[in-house]
Design a protein around this motif. Structure first.
Motif, short mmCIF file in Angstrom:
data_model
loop_
_atom_site.label_atom_id
_atom_site.label_comp_id
_atom_site.label_asym_id
_atom_site.label_seq_id
_atom_site.Cartn_x
_atom_site.Cartn_y
_atom_site.Cartn_z
N ARG A 81 -7.27 -5.77 -10.62
CA ARG A 81 -7.84 -4.52 -10.18
C ARG A 81 -6.96 -3.94 -9.11
N PHE A 82 -6.91 -2.66 -9.06
CA PHE A 82 -6.14 -2.00 -8.03
C PHE A 82 -7.03 -1.37 -6.99
N ILE A 83 -8.26 -1.11 -7.39
CA ILE A 83 -9.19 -0.53 -6.43
C ILE A 83 -10.29 -1.52 -6.18
N GLN A 119 -11.81 -11.18 -6.06
CA GLN A 119 -11.44 -9.88 -6.64
C GLN A 119 -9.95 -9.80 -6.89
N LEU A 120 -9.18 -10.27 -5.92
CA LEU A 120 -7.75 -10.05 -6.08
C LEU A 120 -7.11 -11.05 -7.03
N ASN A 138 -5.54 -11.20 1.12
CA ASN A 138 -6.32 -10.07 1.60
C ASN A 138 -6.25 -9.96 3.12
N TYR A 139 -6.41 -11.08 3.80
CA TYR A 139 -6.34 -11.03 5.27
C TYR A 139 -4.94 -10.73 5.74
N LEU A 140 -3.96 -11.28 5.02
CA LEU A 140 -2.57 -11.01 5.39
C LEU A 140 -2.28 -9.52 5.30
N GLY A 145 -5.38 -1.52 -0.85
CA GLY A 145 -6.48 -1.93 -1.72
C GLY A 145 -6.80 -3.40 -1.56
N THR A 146 -5.76 -4.22 -1.54
CA THR A 146 -5.97 -5.66 -1.43
C THR A 146 -6.64 -6.03 -0.12
N SER A 147 -6.33 -5.26 0.93
CA SER A 147 -6.90 -5.60 2.23
C SER A 147 -8.42 -5.48 2.21
N LEU A 148 -8.94 -4.78 1.21
CA LEU A 148 -10.40 -4.60 1.15
C LEU A 148 -11.04 -5.42 0.04
#
Lengths: 293, 299
Positions: free
Chosen positions: A63-65, A56-57, A258-260, A48-51
């Protein structure tokens, strides 16, 4: 005098027992589902975080989604680092080292299993000893040696050792498997005039496919995920493997989660795929090593 | 058993040719380096200049004046003494649990094993995120529940427990071995116990557990060796800084730094031999001790 057994009808005792068994089963499945969640939640959160965008994160409540899902992250993250160079290096090293070790260890294991020659038992004992003893003492001298041989800062340092025996553990595993092959096959082949090497190549090898698959999966994992050896031998960024590349990306962009997560996911994807498809052999190989002690 | 009836020497040649690759690595990558390593450990060697003999100085320093060495030993032992037993208990528990389920065994086994398959580096990066004090999953959930989570990886008191939790996430590796062992316990032993009136727990204690002792032993040795060599996760999680106040400086990263960061090859070699000696003693003791509590089916 009425005993307790007389006063409780036999039918209801059996019924109580069945109820307890049903409850026990429910409980077992409940606990296992809970534990499955514990196993999966970090992975799902990772996906989820990757997106997500960074805003957002870092939102609270968390948020999880992701909403909206930022697929562009995948493009952007892969541009932030020489990903395809890392990928190419990792694929190259993994492919060559796995093949080399597979070939070498099956050769050596065959030798140990099929010959009863003077020195064999002693050398086999040495093999077992090298399996148990930690490898730290050889780390420094091997580094010096490789440097002298010009293998420093070269992918060869990761590939060449694989061809030299392929790892004591793998030799041992394949040896156990070779010993289960029936002698009659080899006797028949010998009668047909089969030479020693052909015996290995055309008789033994095709029969050890399951064990070879298991070893190949282990080797794939060891090579794909190896961190310490590349860390020691590779200083040129163009030679980094994915493991090293991920580490350095994390070191220089420690908060870009997120990128990681994008890079981590792509890095682990082949491992997960290999595991899901090769599960049976994977787990069989694992049990082979665990039980035969 | 003689398989080839050609001359003995032809057979001998065949044998040695087959194992030649391993013999080369034995000489060049194992035995040779071990001897050289002993020599280095008695020298001061910084790679750029030839080694200078110093005798037992390195060992003396390690055991007396080195202030980081005791910390790394403590941290490594702390980690090993907690993660190995907990891992074995958890693995055993999960295996027993899994063994009860008839349906969906494959699914759950895959689910529990999956974290073990993930590469260490990726796993470490994930946990760096999960344990992040502000953005991480753990603290955010705690915040939702009204509690304030600790600083985890930035807190000397919490970083080692965090690392142990991380190691428990991948307990599937050891679970799978236990599962195979559980399925290999001979049925007739259970039946004999049942005839004697043993219930669930009693059966476990008298049949299952003793049958599993070889596997427990195996997992213990393998687990201990892995824990004592703890490197990759620690390196990534602390960024090779040893953690706050060196609270997460483990033995292998310390050795690694001495060798490849400070170029003290002699000192690093001495450290390696100290570790080697400790592991050898531990393994021998375990094997000796094992006779008392490990049951093999042949007994």
């Amino acid at each position: 005098m009425l005993t307790t057994r007389d006063s409780i009808p036999a039918g209801s005792l059996a019924r109580r027992r069945r109820h307890w068994q049903v409850w026990r089963r429910v409980l077992v499945y409940l606990v296992m589902s809970l534990i499955t969640m514990v196993a999966f939640i970090p992975l799902l959160w990772m996906a989820g975080t990757s997106l997500m965008t960074f805003t957002q994160l870092s939102q609270y409540p968390p948020r999880f989604i992701p909403h909206p899902a930022v697929w562009a992250n995948y493009v952007y993250a892969l541009k932030n680092l020489p990903f395809f160079v890392y990928l190419r290096n990792t694929v190259l090293v993994t492919f060559l080292a796995t093949l080399g070790a597979l070939f070498a260890s099956s050769l050596v294991a065959y030798g140990f299993s099929r010959y009863r020659v003077r020195g064999r038992n002693l050398l086999f004992a040495v093999l077992i000893a090298t399996m148990l003893l930690p490898g730290q003492v050889t780390m420094v001298p091997v580094f010096i040696l490789f440097r002298k041989l010009g293998l420093y800062n070269s992918l060869n340092a990761l590939i060449v050792p694989a061809f030299l025996g392929g790892g004591a553990f793998n030799i041992f595993l394949l040896h156990q498997f070779y010993r289960t092959l029936p002698n009659e096959l080899f006797e028949a082949a010998k009668i047909d005039g089969c030479g020693q090497f052909r015996m290995y190549w055309q008789v033994a090898l095709p029969l050890t496919k399951p064990a070879l698959t298991a070893v190949a999966i282990f080797l794939f994992r060891a090579n794909w995920t190896d961190f310490m050896t590349p860390l020691i031998y590779l200083t040129n960024e163009r030679l980094y493997t994915l493991a090293l590349g991920l580490r350095f990306y994390q070191g220089s962009h420690p908060l870009e989660f997120n990128y990681l997560m994008v890079v981590s996911l792509i890095f682990m994807l082949p491992m997960v795929i290999v595991f899901l498809f090769g599960q049976k052999q994977f787990l069989e190989g694992v049990t082979l090593t665990g039980i035969n002690r | 058993m003689k398989i080839f009836h050609r001359s003995r020497s032809w057979e001998t040649l065949g044998f040695y040719l087959f194992i030649a690759p391993w013999l080369i690595s034995l000489a060049a990558l194992t035995l040779g380096p071990m001897c050289v390593s002993v020599y280095y450990s008695l020298c001061d060697y910084n790679v750029l200049q030839p080694p200078i003999w110093v005798g037992l100085d390195n060992y003396r320093t390690i055991l007396t004046t080195d202030s980081i060495f005791p910390k790394t030993v403590y941290n490594t032992l702390y980690y090993a003494c907690l993660s190995v037993p907990l891992g074995i208990l958890a693995g055993l528990f999960l295996a027993v649990l899994l063994n009860q389920a008839v349906k969906g065994l494959r699914f759950f086994r895959t689910a529990f094993y999956l974290p073990y398959v993930i590469p260490d580096v990726a796993s470490a990066v994930l946990w760096l995120f999960v344990f992040n004090p502000d953005l991480g999953l753990v603290n955010r959930i705690m915040r939702l529940l009204g509690m304030r989570g600790p600083l985890w990886l930035a807190d000397p008191a919490w970083i080692k427990p965090a690392l142990i939790i991380m190691s428990l996430w991948s307990v599937g590796g050891c679970m799978v071995i236990f599962l195979a062992g559980l399925q290999g316990v001979p049925r007739h032993l259970y039946e004999a116990a049942e005839i004697d009136g043993a219930g669930g727990w009693r059966k476990f204690k008298t049949v299952t557990l003793p049958s599993l002792t070889p596997i427990i032993f195996f997992n213990m040795i393998m687990g201990a060796i892995t824990a004592l060599n703890f490197f990759t996760t620690a390196y990534i999680v602390t960024g090779n800084t040893g953690g706050p106040l060196n609270s997460a400086y483990f033995y292998m990263p310390y050795l690694f730094n001495q060798a490849f960061r400070y170029f003290q090859m002699g000192y690093a070699s001495a450290l390696a031999w100290v570790l080697f000696a400790a592991v050898a003693v531990f393994t021998v003791l375990q094997f000796q001790f094992a006779r008392r509590w490990v049951y093999y089916e042949s007994d």
